[in-house]
Design a protein around this motif. Structure first.
Motif, PDB file in Angstrom:
ATOM      1  N   ALA A  21       0.828  -1.208   0.000  1.00  0.00           N
ATOM      2  CA  ALA A  21       0.000   0.000   0.000  1.00  0.00           C
ATOM      3  C   ALA A  21       0.860   1.255   0.000  1.00  0.00           C
ATOM      4  N   ARG A  22       1.875   1.271   0.849  1.00  0.00           N
ATOM      5  CA  ARG A  22       2.708   2.472   0.977  1.00  0.00           C
ATOM      6  C   ARG A  22       3.615   2.671  -0.237  1.00  0.00           C
ATOM      7  N   ILE A  23       4.318   1.623  -0.607  1.00  0.00           N
ATOM      8  CA  ILE A  23       5.314   1.746  -1.670  1.00  0.00           C
ATOM      9  C   ILE A  23       4.692   1.487  -3.035  1.00  0.00           C
ATOM     10  N   GLY A  24       3.910   0.446  -3.116  1.00  0.00           N
ATOM     11  CA  GLY A  24       3.332   0.089  -4.402  1.00  0.00           C
ATOM     12  C   GLY A  24       2.290   1.063  -4.896  1.00  0.00           C
ATOM     13  N   GLU A  50      -3.454   7.607   8.238  1.00  0.00           N
ATOM     14  CA  GLU A  50      -2.237   6.814   8.078  1.00  0.00           C
ATOM     15  C   GLU A  50      -1.710   6.864   6.652  1.00  0.00           C
ATOM     16  N   SER A  51      -2.593   6.863   5.672  1.00  0.00           N
ATOM     17  CA  SER A  51      -2.131   6.955   4.286  1.00  0.00           C
ATOM     18  C   SER A  51      -1.605   8.358   3.998  1.00  0.00           C
ATOM     19  N   ALA A  52      -2.165   9.385   4.638  1.00  0.00           N
ATOM     20  CA  ALA A  52      -1.628  10.745   4.484  1.00  0.00           C
ATOM     21  C   ALA A  52      -0.221  10.821   5.075  1.00  0.00           C
ATOM     22  N   TRP A  55       2.044   9.159   2.669  1.00  0.00           N
ATOM     23  CA  TRP A  55       2.208  10.082   1.526  1.00  0.00           C
ATOM     24  C   TRP A  55       3.299  11.104   1.850  1.00  0.00           C
ATOM     25  N   LYS A  56       3.195  11.700   3.038  1.00  0.00           N
ATOM     26  CA  LYS A  56       4.176  12.708   3.456  1.00  0.00           C
ATOM     27  C   LYS A  56       5.572  12.105   3.571  1.00  0.00           C
ATOM     28  N   ARG A  57       5.673  10.930   4.172  1.00  0.00           N
ATOM     29  CA  ARG A  57       6.980  10.276   4.321  1.00  0.00           C
ATOM     30  C   ARG A  57       7.610   9.964   2.970  1.00  0.00           C
ATOM     31  N   ALA A  58       6.807   9.537   2.008  1.00  0.00           N
ATOM     32  CA  ALA A  58       7.329   9.249   0.671  1.00  0.00           C
ATOM     33  C   ALA A  58       7.844  10.526   0.010  1.00  0.00           C
TER      34      ALA A  58
END
Length: 69
Positions: A21-24, A50-52, A55-58
């Protein structure tokens, strides 16, 4: 509804599912080269907490990769 599922994957998934979910997905949505009629920022309003955060970390990660030094 799709981003609700993504949020659930990040919160409830095992390491593999969270990574997918995070990377893909989240990192791919940020890739401007993959957009024709949309922009990465178009998706931000749909992100859960959590997805936001993912997103910010990426964004921070890729910004650091572009910084010389």
């Amino acid at each position: 509804a799709v981003f609700g599922v993504v949020e659930r994957w990040i919160v409830e998934g095992d390491d593999y599912v969270r990574g997918a979910a995070r990377i893909g997905l989240i990192e791919d949505l940020q890739n401007g080269g993959l957009h024709v009629t949309t922009n990465p920022s178009d998706f931000e309003p749909w992100l859960g907490p959590e997805s936001a955060y993912a997103w910010k970390r990426a964004r921070v990660f890729w910004a650091a990769e572009k910084t010389p030094g």
